[in-house]
Motif scaffolding. Structure first.
Motif, PDB file in Angstrom:
ATOM      1  N   LEU A 109       0.845  -1.197   0.000  1.00 18.82           N
ATOM      2  CA  LEU A 109       0.000   0.000   0.000  1.00 18.82           C
ATOM      3  C   LEU A 109       0.877   1.243   0.000  1.00 18.82           C
ATOM      4  CD1 LEU A 109      -2.814   1.305   0.202  1.00 18.82           C
ATOM      5  CD2 LEU A 109      -2.662   1.045   2.689  1.00 18.82           C
ATOM      6  N   ILE A 110       0.704   2.082  -1.031  1.00 20.75           N
ATOM      7  CA  ILE A 110       1.513   3.292  -1.213  1.00 20.75           C
ATOM      8  C   ILE A 110       0.632   4.528  -1.039  1.00 20.75           C
ATOM      9  CG2 ILE A 110       3.046   4.552  -2.774  1.00 20.75           C
ATOM     10  CD1 ILE A 110       3.349   1.829  -4.304  1.00 20.75           C
ATOM     11  N   LEU A 111       0.901   5.309   0.003  1.00 21.80           N
ATOM     12  CA  LEU A 111       0.128   6.521   0.280  1.00 21.80           C
ATOM     13  C   LEU A 111       1.063   7.711   0.509  1.00 21.80           C
ATOM     14  CD1 LEU A 111      -2.462   4.845   2.647  1.00 21.80           C
ATOM     15  CD2 LEU A 111      -2.960   5.797   0.386  1.00 21.80           C
ATOM     16  N   THR A 112       2.233   7.659  -0.064  1.00 25.70           N
ATOM     17  CA  THR A 112       3.234   8.710   0.083  1.00 25.70           C
ATOM     18  C   THR A 112       2.720  10.063  -0.384  1.00 25.70           C
ATOM     19  OG1 THR A 112       4.922   7.044  -0.393  1.00 25.70           O
ATOM     20  CG2 THR A 112       5.592   9.354  -0.546  1.00 25.70           C
ATOM     21  N   ASN A 113       3.093  11.112   0.368  1.00 27.05           N
ATOM     22  CA  ASN A 113       2.817  12.491  -0.039  1.00 27.05           C
ATOM     23  C   ASN A 113       1.330  12.773  -0.240  1.00 27.05           C
ATOM     24  OD1 ASN A 113       3.411  15.124  -0.639  1.00 27.05           O
ATOM     25  ND2 ASN A 113       4.209  14.718  -2.694  1.00 27.05           N
ATOM     26  N   ASN A 114       0.572  12.592   0.851  1.00 26.25           N
ATOM     27  CA  ASN A 114      -0.837  12.965   0.887  1.00 26.25           C
ATOM     28  C   ASN A 114      -1.071  13.853   2.110  1.00 26.25           C
ATOM     29  OD1 ASN A 114      -2.693  11.636  -1.282  1.00 26.25           O
ATOM     30  ND2 ASN A 114      -1.205  10.031  -0.785  1.00 26.25           N
ATOM     31  N   LYS A 115      -2.292  13.867   2.635  1.00 25.41           N
ATOM     32  CA  LYS A 115      -2.607  14.731   3.768  1.00 25.41           C
ATOM     33  C   LYS A 115      -3.258  13.950   4.903  1.00 25.41           C
ATOM     34  CE  LYS A 115      -3.151  18.910   0.929  1.00 25.41           C
ATOM     35  NZ  LYS A 115      -4.034  20.049   0.573  1.00 25.41           N
ATOM     36  N   LEU A 116      -2.865  12.715   5.041  1.00 24.80           N
ATOM     37  CA  LEU A 116      -3.465  11.858   6.053  1.00 24.80           C
ATOM     38  C   LEU A 116      -3.044  12.275   7.458  1.00 24.80           C
ATOM     39  CD1 LEU A 116      -2.929   8.400   4.345  1.00 24.80           C
ATOM     40  CD2 LEU A 116      -5.141   9.430   4.887  1.00 24.80           C
ATOM     41  N   SER A 117      -4.022  12.413   8.345  1.00 22.94           N
ATOM     42  CA  SER A 117      -3.721  12.682   9.754  1.00 22.94           C
ATOM     43  C   SER A 117      -4.029  11.460  10.613  1.00 22.94           C
ATOM     44  CB  SER A 117      -4.531  13.880  10.253  1.00 22.94           C
ATOM     45  OG  SER A 117      -5.919  13.657  10.079  1.00 22.94           O
ATOM     46  N   ALA A 118      -4.651  10.450  10.007  1.00 24.51           N
ATOM     47  CA  ALA A 118      -4.991   9.238  10.749  1.00 24.51           C
ATOM     48  C   ALA A 118      -5.163   8.075   9.769  1.00 24.51           C
ATOM     49  CB  ALA A 118      -6.271   9.430  11.557  1.00 24.51           C
ATOM     50  N   LEU A 119      -4.947   6.875  10.300  1.00 32.17           N
ATOM     51  CA  LEU A 119      -5.203   5.650   9.546  1.00 32.17           C
ATOM     52  C   LEU A 119      -6.368   4.919  10.207  1.00 32.17           C
ATOM     53  CD1 LEU A 119      -1.555   4.282   9.110  1.00 32.17           C
ATOM     54  CD2 LEU A 119      -2.916   5.505   7.408  1.00 32.17           C
ATOM     55  N   PRO A 120      -7.169   4.194   9.437  1.00 30.40           N
ATOM     56  CA  PRO A 120      -8.292   3.476  10.036  1.00 30.40           C
ATOM     57  C   PRO A 120      -7.824   2.266  10.841  1.00 30.40           C
ATOM     58  CG  PRO A 120      -8.108   2.910   7.715  1.00 30.40           C
ATOM     59  CD  PRO A 120      -7.110   4.010   7.976  1.00 30.40           C
ATOM     60  N   GLU A 121      -8.536   1.948  11.902  1.00 31.88           N
ATOM     61  CA  GLU A 121      -8.214   0.768  12.702  1.00 31.88           C
ATOM     62  C   GLU A 121      -8.309  -0.499  11.869  1.00 31.88           C
ATOM     63  OE1 GLU A 121      -7.178   0.364  15.892  1.00 31.88           O
ATOM     64  OE2 GLU A 121      -6.982   2.540  16.111  1.00 31.88           O
ATOM     65  N   SER A 122      -9.106  -0.464  10.811  1.00 28.50           N
ATOM     66  CA  SER A 122      -9.307  -1.638   9.968  1.00 28.50           C
ATOM     67  C   SER A 122      -8.029  -2.089   9.274  1.00 28.50           C
ATOM     68  CB  SER A 122     -10.390  -1.362   8.917  1.00 28.50           C
ATOM     69  OG  SER A 122     -10.029  -0.261   8.096  1.00 28.50           O
ATOM     70  N   ILE A 123      -6.974  -1.258   9.295  1.00 32.90           N
ATOM     71  CA  ILE A 123      -5.723  -1.666   8.655  1.00 32.90           C
ATOM     72  C   ILE A 123      -5.159  -2.908   9.339  1.00 32.90           C
ATOM     73  CG2 ILE A 123      -4.132  -0.283  10.071  1.00 32.90           C
ATOM     74  CD1 ILE A 123      -2.696   0.401   7.370  1.00 32.90           C
ATOM     75  N   GLY A 124      -5.566  -3.133  10.568  1.00 33.09           N
ATOM     76  CA  GLY A 124      -5.119  -4.323  11.288  1.00 33.09           C
ATOM     77  C   GLY A 124      -5.620  -5.618  10.684  1.00 33.09           C
ATOM     78  N   LEU A 132       4.360  -0.854   3.457  1.00 35.28           N
ATOM     79  CA  LEU A 132       3.460   0.264   3.743  1.00 35.28           C
ATOM     80  C   LEU A 132       4.239   1.568   3.635  1.00 35.28           C
ATOM     81  CD1 LEU A 132       0.684   1.294   4.633  1.00 35.28           C
ATOM     82  CD2 LEU A 132       1.367   0.874   7.006  1.00 35.28           C
ATOM     83  N   MET A 133       3.845   2.399   2.665  1.00 34.50           N
ATOM     84  CA  MET A 133       4.559   3.641   2.357  1.00 34.50           C
ATOM     85  C   MET A 133       3.708   4.829   2.781  1.00 34.50           C
ATOM     86  SD  MET A 133       6.991   2.014   0.544  1.00 34.50           S
ATOM     87  CE  MET A 133       7.805   3.075  -0.618  1.00 34.50           C
ATOM     88  N   SER A 153       7.097  -5.913   6.476  1.00 29.72           N
ATOM     89  CA  SER A 153       8.554  -5.968   6.359  1.00 29.72           C
ATOM     90  C   SER A 153       9.175  -4.601   6.113  1.00 29.72           C
ATOM     91  CB  SER A 153       8.961  -6.907   5.217  1.00 29.72           C
ATOM     92  OG  SER A 153       8.552  -8.231   5.463  1.00 29.72           O
ATOM     93  N   LEU A 154       8.471  -3.741   5.393  1.00 28.95           N
ATOM     94  CA  LEU A 154       8.998  -2.413   5.067  1.00 28.95           C
ATOM     95  C   LEU A 154       7.979  -1.363   5.457  1.00 28.95           C
ATOM     96  CD1 LEU A 154      10.957  -1.340   1.925  1.00 28.95           C
ATOM     97  CD2 LEU A 154       9.019   0.037   2.685  1.00 28.95           C
ATOM     98  N   LEU A 155       8.424  -0.397   6.270  1.00 26.06           N
ATOM     99  CA  LEU A 155       7.545   0.666   6.754  1.00 26.06           C
ATOM    100  C   LEU A 155       8.232   2.006   6.586  1.00 26.06           C
ATOM    101  CD1 LEU A 155       4.949   1.573   8.227  1.00 26.06           C
ATOM    102  CD2 LEU A 155       6.149   1.145  10.401  1.00 26.06           C
ATOM    103  N   ARG A 156       7.597   2.895   5.820  1.00 27.42           N
ATOM    104  CA  ARG A 156       8.106   4.244   5.587  1.00 27.42           C
ATOM    105  C   ARG A 156       7.155   5.243   6.256  1.00 27.42           C
ATOM    106  NH1 ARG A 156      12.431   1.959   4.580  1.00 27.42           N
ATOM    107  NH2 ARG A 156      13.316   1.794   2.466  1.00 27.42           N
ATOM    108  N   ILE A 157       7.630   5.879   7.348  1.00 26.77           N
ATOM    109  CA  ILE A 157       6.803   6.842   8.078  1.00 26.77           C
ATOM    110  C   ILE A 157       7.533   8.172   8.250  1.00 26.77           C
ATOM    111  CG2 ILE A 157       5.290   5.229   9.292  1.00 26.77           C
ATOM    112  CD1 ILE A 157       7.263   5.237  11.619  1.00 26.77           C
ATOM    113  N   SER A 158       8.527   8.425   7.408  1.00 22.85           N
ATOM    114  CA  SER A 158       9.273   9.688   7.475  1.00 22.85           C
ATOM    115  C   SER A 158       8.384  10.863   7.086  1.00 22.85           C
ATOM    116  CB  SER A 158      10.483   9.625   6.537  1.00 22.85           C
ATOM    117  OG  SER A 158      11.358   8.591   6.901  1.00 22.85           O
TER     118      SER A 158
END
Length: 434
Positions: A109-124, A132-133, A153-158
């Motif tokens: 899942l690639i969501l780089t460079n958006n305006k997200l302030s929260a992720l849904p709990e359903s991602i679990g 996850l980008m 395995s790969l998490l980008r949260i910068s």
């Protein structure tokens, strides 16, 4: 690249893969003629804001890209697309992801460079999620539900607004590549600095390559009456999939000197272009990339050309160099975040050079628990590198192979606490006969 004209004329009938980029403002309904065959759809670089409510009719669709569009909400209908494996919405304006929008089948899942302030709990519920980008958003917290994504395995949260790493990150058994620079962590880092070089010393010549964060040129440096061939990396300035280019510059400078690092000569301001760059030693032409970046199918694992094979001596040299340079970086409070074969250059002698600090992050070495676990996350990546090296090793000496396999298995342990540190890895590799 396909065209809407081809689509309307029926020339794409039976297509498995379609890519359309024509400044579209509406979804081309003619695509529904392909619901029985379409597996790959790329609608990036258009002006779309929504998808049809019956988009789920694409039952075979596995890969969908809609980057560089104008979506402000992640389409809820994607949660009904049962075969979707890979989804990319980089560089949109997404602020909200509805609870039902993420299908449990998602792997990338690639969501780089958006305006997200929260992720849904359903991602679990995305138990297959490996990659996850999320760089370049406005996240102040990560949901605890992500702890349920044990395959991650790969998490980008910068480049977000996080104030700390959640403790559950250190319980993810498969996390190997982590980038978190450019957040609001309260740390008193003293960054190293590099010599400021005058742009007048440089004559920019041929383009050598281009990546997400910048462009690399061959250049001639004129200094003290001598001429030296060098490389200049000019940074683009915008957020990349890994984070901010400024963080990459700082990390490269702070990395210091090591035989497996490309030598840094200084930094330079290109005032006319309003960009900054780093001046480095020019890599000899006999060096080549050890691997290729992951494919859509391999997801987090590098792929290798059929022609690539290494001798026992080459494998051991690469393994030792990468363990040594990783030990060096962590001693400086740096996690590279992208320890991959495709970021390693080698020559026929097995000498290795490591680069690309785009995903590198600083951490507080005085926090012993944090330092321990971040190093063990990177050790997991090193374990995968050993696995790759074993795969392409043409030497079948049983004693050597079994010892390297045992070290690989230690590095890949599902429990972070039992993985060796790089200091121990270096010692074990030094004990292996060449």
């Amino acid at each position: 690249m396909n065209t809407v004209s081809q689509l309307k004329k029926g020339e794409l009938k039976g297509a498995i893969s379609v890519k359309l980029s024509e400044n579209l403002t509406e979804f081309p309904v003619e695509l529904f003629e392909l619901v029985e065959t379409l597996e790959y759809l790329d609608l990036s670089s258009n002006r779309l804001t929504s998808l049809p409510v019956d988009f789920y009719r694409f039952k075979k669709l596995r890969i969908f890209f809609a980057s560089d569009n104008l979506f402000d909400t992640f389409p809820e209908v994607l949660g009904r697309c049962e075969s979707l494996d890979t989804v990319g919405f980089k560089a949109n304006k997404i602020e909200v992801i509805p609870e039902d929008a993420l299908h449990a089948n998602l792997r990338w899942l690639i969501l780089t460079n958006n305006k997200l302030s929260a992720l849904p709990e359903s991602i679990g519920s995305c138990k297959r999620l490996q990659k996850l980008m999320l760089a370049g958003n406005q996240l102040a917290l990560l949901p605890d539900a992500l702890n349920q994504c044990k395959q991650l395995s790969l998490l980008r949260i910068s480049a977000n607004r996080l104030t700390q790493l959640p403790d559950w990150i250190f319980t993810l058994p498969n996390l190997a590549w982590l980038a978190f620079a450019g957040n609001d962590f309260k740390n008193d880092f003293v960054y190293a600095d590099a010599e400021e070089l005058s742009v007048d010393e440089l004559i920019i010549k041929d383009l050598l390559g281009e990546g997400a964060s910048g462009t690399i040129y061959e250049a001639q440096r004129l200094s003290d009456g001598t001429s030296t061939n060098v490389a200049v990396k000019v940074f683009k300035g915008e957020v990349t999939s890994d984070g901010y280019p400024d963080d990459e510059m700082n990390a490269y400078i702070a990395a210091g000197s090591h035989p497996a690092l490309v030598g840094l000569l200084g930094r330079v301001n290109l005032l006319k272009e309003k960009k900054r760059g780093l001046v480095m030693d020019l890599i000899p032409k006999n060096f080549f990339n050890l691997g290729c970046p992951p494919s859509l199918d391999s997801c987090t694992r590098d792929v290798f050309s059929d022609e690539v094979s290494l001798s026992k001596i080459q494998v051991l040299k690469v393994a030792r160099n990468m363990a040594s340079v990783s030990k060096h970086l962590h001693a400086r409070g740096l996690i590279h975040g992208d320890l991959y074969a495709h970021n390693i250059l080698i020559n026929e002698a097995g000498e290795a050079l490591f680069g690309d600090f785009g995903a590198a992050s600083f951490y507080d070495k005085n926090n012993a628990a944090l330092a321990f676990y971040l190093e063990r996350i990177e050790v997991k990546a090193y374990g995968y590198l050993l696995d790759d090296l074993l795969t392409i090793c043409m030497d079948e000496e049983k004693s050597f192979i079994s010892k390297l396999e045992a070290l690989r298995d230690e590095c890949l342990s599902l429990a972070l606490s039992v993985r060796p540190g790089f200091d121990e890895i270096v010692k074990k590799l030094e004990a292996l006969p060449a």
